[in-house]
Design a protein around this motif. Structure first.
Motif, short mmCIF file in Angstrom:
data_model
loop_
_atom_site.label_atom_id
_atom_site.label_comp_id
_atom_site.label_asym_id
_atom_site.label_seq_id
_atom_site.Cartn_x
_atom_site.Cartn_y
_atom_site.Cartn_z
N ALA A 4 14.64 -9.33 6.45
CA ALA A 4 14.32 -9.31 5.01
C ALA A 4 13.39 -8.13 4.79
CB ALA A 4 13.65 -10.61 4.58
N TYR A 5 13.53 -7.49 3.65
CA TYR A 5 12.64 -6.37 3.33
C TYR A 5 11.38 -6.90 2.65
CZ TYR A 5 16.61 -3.42 4.39
OH TYR A 5 17.65 -2.81 5.04
N VAL A 6 10.24 -6.49 3.18
CA VAL A 6 8.94 -6.85 2.62
C VAL A 6 8.29 -5.55 2.17
CG1 VAL A 6 6.68 -7.86 3.09
CG2 VAL A 6 8.72 -8.81 4.19
N GLU A 7 7.85 -5.53 0.93
CA GLU A 7 7.25 -4.34 0.32
C GLU A 7 5.76 -4.61 0.08
OE1 GLU A 7 9.18 -2.50 -3.31
OE2 GLU A 7 7.39 -3.49 -4.16
N VAL A 8 4.93 -3.65 0.45
CA VAL A 8 3.49 -3.74 0.19
C VAL A 8 3.08 -2.49 -0.56
CG1 VAL A 8 1.19 -3.82 1.24
CG2 VAL A 8 3.08 -5.11 2.27
N THR A 9 2.42 -2.69 -1.71
CA THR A 9 1.95 -1.57 -2.51
C THR A 9 0.44 -1.53 -2.47
OG1 THR A 9 3.87 -1.77 -3.96
CG2 THR A 9 2.00 -0.49 -4.79
N LEU A 10 -0.09 -0.38 -2.06
CA LEU A 10 -1.53 -0.15 -2.04
C LEU A 10 -1.89 0.72 -3.23
CD1 LEU A 10 -2.23 0.84 1.69
CD2 LEU A 10 -2.36 -1.41 0.65
N PRO A 11 -2.73 0.22 -4.14
CA PRO A 11 -3.17 1.07 -5.25
C PRO A 11 -3.92 2.28 -4.71
CG PRO A 11 -3.95 -1.20 -5.52
CD PRO A 11 -3.34 -1.09 -4.17
N GLU A 12 -3.93 3.34 -5.45
CA GLU A 12 -4.58 4.57 -5.01
C GLU A 12 -6.02 4.32 -4.56
OE1 GLU A 12 -5.25 9.17 -6.45
OE2 GLU A 12 -5.07 7.61 -7.98
N SER A 13 -6.74 3.47 -5.26
CA SER A 13 -8.14 3.23 -4.91
C SER A 13 -8.30 2.41 -3.63
CB SER A 13 -8.87 2.53 -6.06
OG SER A 13 -8.30 1.28 -6.32
N ARG A 14 -7.21 1.89 -3.08
CA ARG A 14 -7.26 1.11 -1.83
C ARG A 14 -6.76 1.91 -0.63
NH1 ARG A 14 -10.55 -2.65 -2.83
NH2 ARG A 14 -10.01 -4.10 -4.47
N THR A 15 -6.41 3.17 -0.80
CA THR A 15 -5.84 3.94 0.29
C THR A 15 -6.91 4.49 1.23
OG1 THR A 15 -5.77 5.95 -1.04
CG2 THR A 15 -3.78 4.57 -1.02
N GLY A 16 -8.17 4.30 0.93
CA GLY A 16 -9.25 4.81 1.76
C GLY A 16 -9.33 4.19 3.14
N HIS A 17 -8.74 3.04 3.33
CA HIS A 17 -8.76 2.40 4.64
C HIS A 17 -7.46 2.61 5.40
CE1 HIS A 17 -12.10 -0.63 3.35
NE2 HIS A 17 -12.48 0.62 3.30
N GLY A 18 -6.68 3.59 4.98
CA GLY A 18 -5.43 3.90 5.68
C GLY A 18 -4.49 2.71 5.69
N VAL A 19 -3.99 2.38 6.87
CA VAL A 19 -3.01 1.30 7.00
C VAL A 19 -3.65 -0.03 7.40
CG1 VAL A 19 -1.08 2.86 7.44
CG2 VAL A 19 -2.44 1.98 9.36
#
Length: 161
Positions: A126-141
């Motif tokens: 099954a495909y699982v999609e995770v969206t990180l808002p721009e302000s949450r990208t500071g912690h990488g993955v």
């Protein structure tokens, strides 16, 4: 699927863009997410995933988007959104697409026009999609690290579709 040669987050520029800290945070108490409409077998896997998901992702408490659904989940504000049972992204056909493997889960990486990042699992039934808002990208993955155990437990390896 030739995409799966996994260029580890692509060129260094793609990884640098992922870890940029914007330093802003806004309150988003009314987050919404489109609920996917997978077939019965995938919906069952997604319900199992919902039960396995952690209460915290990257230190952020669970705060599910509206409408309430076992196919969507969220953490923090602005919300990191997970949607299970999404269609296969067309970008998975691109041999030059960026991908990564995080704690045993393969991901397609797509930077969005608004600065957010969308990750979609690869080689799972099954495909699982995770969206990180721009302000949450500071912690990488880091959010993907938090989600990997639940995904490995609930969504078997294989080919979706």
């Amino acid at each position: 699927m030739s995409f799966l040669r996994h260029r580890l987050l692509g060129p260094p520029a793609a990884f640098a863009a992922l870890i940029i800290t914007t330093g802003c945070s806004s309150s988003d108490d009314s987050a919404t997410a489109a609920v996917p409409s997978p077939d019965t077998a995938v919906a069952k896997l997604c319900r199992n995933l919902d039960r396995a998901l952690p209460q915290k992702v990257d230190g952020l408490s669970r705060h599910d988007p509206r409408p309430a659904s076992e196919l969507t989940a969220g953490w923090g504000s602005p919300v990191i959104i997970l949607r299970c049972g999404v269609p296969r992204p067309a970008a998975m056909n691109d041999p030059d697409a960026d991908g990564a493997e995080v704690d045993g889960v393969g991901w397609l990486l797509q930077k969005q026009g608004d600065g957010s990042f969308r990750f979609t699992t690869t080689l799972r039934t099954a495909y699982v999609e995770v969206t990180l808002p721009e302000s949450r990208t500071g912690h990488g993955v880091a959010p993907l690290v938090s989600l990997a155990p639940a995904i490995k437990k609930a969504i078997p390896e294989g080919i979706a579709d």
